[in-house]
Design a protein around this motif. Structure first.
Motif, PDB file in Angstrom:
ATOM      1  N   LYS A   1      -2.162   8.754  10.877  1.00  0.00           N
ATOM      2  CA  LYS A   1      -1.004   9.286  10.159  1.00  0.00           C
ATOM      3  C   LYS A   1       0.184   9.445  11.124  1.00  0.00           C
ATOM      4  CE  LYS A   1       0.613  13.323   7.557  1.00  0.00           C
ATOM      5  NZ  LYS A   1       0.228  14.648   6.973  1.00  0.00           N
ATOM      6  N   GLY A   2       1.349   8.906  10.729  1.00  0.00           N
ATOM      7  CA  GLY A   2       2.556   9.002  11.544  1.00  0.00           C
ATOM      8  C   GLY A   2       2.814   7.802  12.428  1.00  0.00           C
ATOM      9  N   GLU A   3       1.835   6.911  12.564  1.00  0.00           N
ATOM     10  CA  GLU A   3       2.038   5.730  13.394  1.00  0.00           C
ATOM     11  C   GLU A   3       2.822   4.655  12.629  1.00  0.00           C
ATOM     12  OE1 GLU A   3      -1.574   5.611  16.620  1.00  0.00           O
ATOM     13  OE2 GLU A   3      -1.925   4.623  14.682  1.00  0.00           O
ATOM     14  N   THR A   4       3.626   3.915  13.381  1.00  0.00           N
ATOM     15  CA  THR A   4       4.439   2.848  12.813  1.00  0.00           C
ATOM     16  C   THR A   4       3.675   1.530  12.822  1.00  0.00           C
ATOM     17  OG1 THR A   4       6.462   3.893  13.617  1.00  0.00           O
ATOM     18  CG2 THR A   4       6.600   1.564  13.038  1.00  0.00           C
ATOM     19  N   VAL A   5       3.740   0.816  11.703  1.00  0.00           N
ATOM     20  CA  VAL A   5       3.203  -0.535  11.625  1.00  0.00           C
ATOM     21  C   VAL A   5       4.373  -1.475  11.340  1.00  0.00           C
ATOM     22  CG1 VAL A   5       1.640  -2.123  10.450  1.00  0.00           C
ATOM     23  CG2 VAL A   5       0.984   0.279  10.736  1.00  0.00           C
ATOM     24  N   THR A   6       4.687  -2.334  12.295  1.00  0.00           N
ATOM     25  CA  THR A   6       5.700  -3.366  12.096  1.00  0.00           C
ATOM     26  C   THR A   6       5.019  -4.598  11.510  1.00  0.00           C
ATOM     27  OG1 THR A   6       7.213  -2.620  13.823  1.00  0.00           O
ATOM     28  CG2 THR A   6       7.271  -4.956  13.261  1.00  0.00           C
ATOM     29  N   VAL A   7       5.609  -5.145  10.458  1.00  0.00           N
ATOM     30  CA  VAL A   7       5.069  -6.351   9.823  1.00  0.00           C
ATOM     31  C   VAL A   7       5.962  -7.528  10.201  1.00  0.00           C
ATOM     32  CG1 VAL A   7       4.593  -7.490   7.633  1.00  0.00           C
ATOM     33  CG2 VAL A   7       4.099  -5.050   7.893  1.00  0.00           C
ATOM     34  N   SER A   8       5.374  -8.534  10.839  1.00  0.00           N
ATOM     35  CA  SER A   8       6.132  -9.729  11.188  1.00  0.00           C
ATOM     36  C   SER A   8       6.078 -10.714  10.025  1.00  0.00           C
ATOM     37  CB  SER A   8       5.581 -10.386  12.452  1.00  0.00           C
ATOM     38  OG  SER A   8       6.244 -11.618  12.674  1.00  0.00           O
ATOM     39  N   LEU A   9       7.154 -10.792   9.261  1.00  0.00           N
ATOM     40  CA  LEU A   9       7.218 -11.746   8.154  1.00  0.00           C
ATOM     41  C   LEU A   9       7.166 -13.196   8.653  1.00  0.00           C
ATOM     42  CD1 LEU A   9       9.875 -10.040   5.836  1.00  0.00           C
ATOM     43  CD2 LEU A   9       7.378  -9.803   5.801  1.00  0.00           C
TER      44      LEU A   9
ATOM     45  N   ASP B   1       0.837  -1.204   0.000  1.00  0.00           N
ATOM     46  CA  ASP B   1       0.000   0.000   0.000  1.00  0.00           C
ATOM     47  C   ASP B   1       0.874   1.256   0.000  1.00  0.00           C
ATOM     48  OD1 ASP B   1      -1.788   2.096   0.571  1.00  0.00           O
ATOM     49  OD2 ASP B   1      -3.048   0.830   1.830  1.00  0.00           O
ATOM     50  N   PRO B   2       0.783   2.106  -1.031  1.00  0.00           N
ATOM     51  CA  PRO B   2       1.617   3.317  -1.086  1.00  0.00           C
ATOM     52  C   PRO B   2       1.296   4.330  -0.006  1.00  0.00           C
ATOM     53  CG  PRO B   2      -0.009   3.336  -2.851  1.00  0.00           C
ATOM     54  CD  PRO B   2      -0.072   1.965  -2.225  1.00  0.00           C
ATOM     55  N   ARG B   3       0.233   4.106   0.754  1.00  0.00           N
ATOM     56  CA  ARG B   3      -0.065   5.008   1.869  1.00  0.00           C
ATOM     57  C   ARG B   3       0.821   4.723   3.081  1.00  0.00           C
ATOM     58  NH1 ARG B   3      -6.359   4.022   2.555  1.00  0.00           N
ATOM     59  NH2 ARG B   3      -5.569   1.889   2.268  1.00  0.00           N
ATOM     60  N   PHE B   4       1.648   3.695   2.971  1.00  0.00           N
ATOM     61  CA  PHE B   4       2.606   3.386   4.026  1.00  0.00           C
ATOM     62  C   PHE B   4       4.019   3.595   3.482  1.00  0.00           C
ATOM     63  CE2 PHE B   4      -1.114   1.003   5.380  1.00  0.00           C
ATOM     64  CZ  PHE B   4      -1.180   1.331   6.725  1.00  0.00           C
ATOM     65  N   SER B   5       4.810   4.352   4.215  1.00  0.00           N
ATOM     66  CA  SER B   5       6.143   4.747   3.768  1.00  0.00           C
ATOM     67  C   SER B   5       7.236   3.964   4.481  1.00  0.00           C
ATOM     68  CB  SER B   5       6.350   6.245   4.045  1.00  0.00           C
ATOM     69  OG  SER B   5       7.701   6.619   3.844  1.00  0.00           O
ATOM     70  N   HIS B   6       8.349   3.757   3.758  1.00  0.00           N
ATOM     71  CA  HIS B   6       9.527   3.144   4.375  1.00  0.00           C
ATOM     72  C   HIS B   6      10.659   4.158   4.511  1.00  0.00           C
ATOM     73  CE1 HIS B   6      11.742  -0.054   6.010  1.00  0.00           C
ATOM     74  NE2 HIS B   6      12.362  -0.493   4.942  1.00  0.00           N
ATOM     75  N   SER B   7      10.340   5.420   4.362  1.00  0.00           N
ATOM     76  CA  SER B   7      11.351   6.463   4.438  1.00  0.00           C
ATOM     77  C   SER B   7      11.612   6.873   5.877  1.00  0.00           C
ATOM     78  CB  SER B   7      10.903   7.687   3.632  1.00  0.00           C
ATOM     79  OG  SER B   7      11.767   8.779   3.866  1.00  0.00           O
ATOM     80  N   LEU B   8      12.891   6.874   6.268  1.00  0.00           N
ATOM     81  CA  LEU B   8      13.251   7.370   7.593  1.00  0.00           C
ATOM     82  C   LEU B   8      13.249   8.892   7.627  1.00  0.00           C
ATOM     83  CD1 LEU B   8      16.170   5.004   8.669  1.00  0.00           C
ATOM     84  CD2 LEU B   8      13.774   4.908   9.339  1.00  0.00           C
ATOM     85  N   GLU B   9      13.198   9.499   6.459  1.00  0.00           N
ATOM     86  CA  GLU B   9      13.194  10.956   6.382  1.00  0.00           C
ATOM     87  C   GLU B   9      11.865  11.523   6.855  1.00  0.00           C
ATOM     88  OE1 GLU B   9      14.588  14.364   3.161  1.00  0.00           O
ATOM     89  OE2 GLU B   9      13.843  12.435   2.446  1.00  0.00           O
ATOM     90  N   ILE B  10      10.787  10.842   6.540  1.00  0.00           N
ATOM     91  CA  ILE B  10       9.466  11.344   6.928  1.00  0.00           C
ATOM     92  C   ILE B  10       8.783  10.415   7.919  1.00  0.00           C
ATOM     93  CG2 ILE B  10       9.127  12.563   4.756  1.00  0.00           C
ATOM     94  CD1 ILE B  10       7.378  10.283   3.817  1.00  0.00           C
ATOM     95  N   GLY B  11       9.334   9.227   8.080  1.00  0.00           N
ATOM     96  CA  GLY B  11       8.709   8.247   8.959  1.00  0.00           C
ATOM     97  C   GLY B  11       9.256   8.284  10.368  1.00  0.00           C
ATOM     98  N   HIS B  12       8.851   7.303  11.131  1.00  0.00           N
ATOM     99  CA  HIS B  12       9.258   7.236  12.530  1.00  0.00           C
ATOM    100  C   HIS B  12       9.496   5.781  12.880  1.00  0.00           C
ATOM    101  CE1 HIS B  12       9.407   8.063  16.835  1.00  0.00           C
ATOM    102  NE2 HIS B  12       8.560   7.071  17.022  1.00  0.00           N
ATOM    103  N   PHE B  13      10.772   5.394  12.939  1.00  0.00           N
ATOM    104  CA  PHE B  13      11.096   4.057  13.412  1.00  0.00           C
ATOM    105  C   PHE B  13      11.512   4.226  14.862  1.00  0.00           C
ATOM    106  CE2 PHE B  13      14.111   0.212  13.196  1.00  0.00           C
ATOM    107  CZ  PHE B  13      13.101  -0.634  13.592  1.00  0.00           C
TER     108      PHE B  13
ATOM    109  N   ALA C   1       2.476   5.235   8.425  1.00  0.00           N
ATOM    110  CA  ALA C   1       1.279   5.692   7.722  1.00  0.00           C
ATOM    111  C   ALA C   1       1.447   7.139   7.271  1.00  0.00           C
ATOM    112  CB  ALA C   1       0.062   5.562   8.629  1.00  0.00           C
ATOM    113  N   LEU C   2       1.254   7.370   5.976  1.00  0.00           N
ATOM    114  CA  LEU C   2       1.340   8.725   5.429  1.00  0.00           C
ATOM    115  C   LEU C   2       0.039   9.492   5.600  1.00  0.00           C
ATOM    116  CD1 LEU C   2       3.222   7.948   2.085  1.00  0.00           C
ATOM    117  CD2 LEU C   2       4.168   8.984   4.157  1.00  0.00           C
ATOM    118  N   GLU C   3      -1.017   8.763   5.917  1.00  0.00           N
ATOM    119  CA  GLU C   3      -2.331   9.363   6.158  1.00  0.00           C
ATOM    120  C   GLU C   3      -3.100   8.415   7.060  1.00  0.00           C
ATOM    121  OE1 GLU C   3      -5.127   8.273   2.546  1.00  0.00           O
ATOM    122  OE2 GLU C   3      -3.191   9.026   1.795  1.00  0.00           O
ATOM    123  N   ASP C   4      -4.247   8.838   7.535  1.00  0.00           N
ATOM    124  CA  ASP C   4      -5.083   7.942   8.319  1.00  0.00           C
ATOM    125  C   ASP C   4      -5.560   6.800   7.418  1.00  0.00           C
ATOM    126  OD1 ASP C   4      -4.726   9.761  10.319  1.00  0.00           O
ATOM    127  OD2 ASP C   4      -6.750  10.608  10.213  1.00  0.00           O
TER     128      ASP C   4
END
Length: 397
Positions: free
Chosen positions: A303-311, A58-70, A290-293
């Motif tokens: 928006k701004g919350e982190t979703v960790t995916v357990s592979l 889903d492109p509404r979820f970002s992997h960028s550390l520049e705008i994201g929050h890990f 999340a780039l948006e709600d």
């Protein structure tokens, strides 16, 4: 189970190869669950196969550390937002990510990788000869898995295997959750210096390698070249080594499956896919912001919350794979997410498959009595960090 789980709960493996039992409970009741990270950030963890693919695609979820929050490093502290590192496309979103990835995609096509088959087979044969020369017992990591992967990967990238003392230990140091952050930074800088020396040499004397071909495009700065080269090493080395070593442990532990594969090596491709699903060494640093709600799995991700995916959890989802806790080399593994999913799916997965396929086949053909040299419960495991693996694997042949 409405309360948020702890970040630490998601590391609590219950057996040699199994993800935490908590994942089974979460998947049944709330496959997207709240999770509290060590720095206090409250995000989410996705444990079902369906949600894993949904988030990663889903492109509404970002992997960028520049705008994201890990919200946590391997050492327990928060990771601040920082500008994207030029060329480090694993932490970029399209279209920037697409630009860099496109330069590498042609290097790792099925056809392109297949041309490396004689090279990988020759390296595997060389390691088997070294195993025979040293006796009948050894640490599988040291005598086969690590040298096989590095002897294939380093020259393919353009790194001198003879200078491996300058880069071979770097991924393990960088990914050690109990290590010294200053030591990790020092080794990262050391690798950076070596890589830039390599780039300078390749500019003067190009070779048949990825770095030389990237230079020839004229599209990349030295900084971009350096970061792409480092990424290829870090992303491809420890993960493939871990899959080969832990996959071998799984085969030697599941003697019925080992015997079936020995009896019909034509099943090697299917066996590789099942081993990838079963051990899923990329265990816990697959996250998106999340780039948006977004409404997801009946929950509301802000928006701004982190979703960790357990592979590992996704690859043990009974809704996708029947009896997922069993190693079954005859299983239909289509759709497994051992290499991730979406635009960030591992670009080097075809090479990893070739190394695993060749490694397993070579071992089984050369050593009909390959076995664990110690009881399975005594094999030390690395359960934290980005790659799940064995710390050592004593075997006899």
């Amino acid at each position: 189970m409405s309360e948020a789980i702890s970040y630490e709960d998601a590391w609590a493996r219950i057996d040699k190869f199994d993800p935490p039992a908590l994942f089974d409970e979460l998947r049944k009741e709330r496959p997207l669950a709240r999770m509290i990270y060590p720095d206090g950030h409250v995000g989410w963890i996705a444990t079902s196969h369906e949600l894993a693919r949904q988030v990663l695609g889903d492109p509404r979820f970002s992997h960028s550390l520049e705008i994201g929050h890990f919200p946590v490093t391997k050492y327990g502290g928060p990771v601040p937002q920082f500008p994207a590192m030029p060329g480090m496309f694993i932490h970029m979103d399209p279209p920037d990510q697409t630009r860099f990835r496109k330069l590498l995609t042609k290097e790792f096509t099925v056809r392109g990788v297949s041309r490396l088959t004689p090279v990988v087979e020759a390296v595997a044969a060389e390691q088997i000869a070294e195993m025979r020369a040293q006796g009948d017992t050894g640490d599988f990591l040291e005598v086969f898995a690590r040298p096989l992967v590095l002897k294939v990967l380093a020259p393919l990238i353009g790194l001198d295997y003879g200078e491996r003392h300058r880069f071979a230990d770097a991924p393990a140091v960088m990914n050690d959750p109990f290590g010294d952050p200053q030591a990790a930074m020092a080794v990262f800088q050391q690798v950076g210096e070596f890589v830039h020396e390599t780039i300078a040499r390749k500019k003067a004397t190009p070779g048949d390698d990825i770095v030389s071909r990237l230079i020839a495009t004229g599209e990349l700065s030295d900084e971009e070249l350096g970061n792409i080269t480092t990424l290829l090493l870090f992303a491809g080395y420890e993960t493939t080594e871990g899959a080969l070593a832990t996959g071998t442990f799984a085969l030697l532990h599941h003697t019925d499956q080992l015997a079936a594969l020995r009896g019909d090596l034509s099943k090697i491709d299917d066996a590789v896919e099942e081993i990838l699903r079963y051990v899923t060494v990329n265990q816990y640093e697959t996250f998106r912001t999340a780039l948006e709600d977004v409404e997801l799995g009946g929950e509301f991700v802000t928006k701004g919350e982190t979703v960790t995916v357990s592979l590992p959890a996704a690859n043990r989802d009974p809704a996708k794979f029947g009896c997922p806790a069993d190693l079954d080399l005859d299983r239909d593994t289509a759709g497994h997410v051992a290499f991730g999913y979406g635009v960030h799916q591992c670009v080097g997965q075809n090479l990893a498959r070739l190394v695993l396929r060749t490694g397993f086949r070579s071992l089984l053909e050369a050593f009909p009595d390959l076995r664990l040299a110690v009881p399975a419960d005594e094999i030390p495991l690395r359960t934290k960090g980005s790659v799940f693996s064995v710390k050592s694997l004593p075997v006899s042949w």
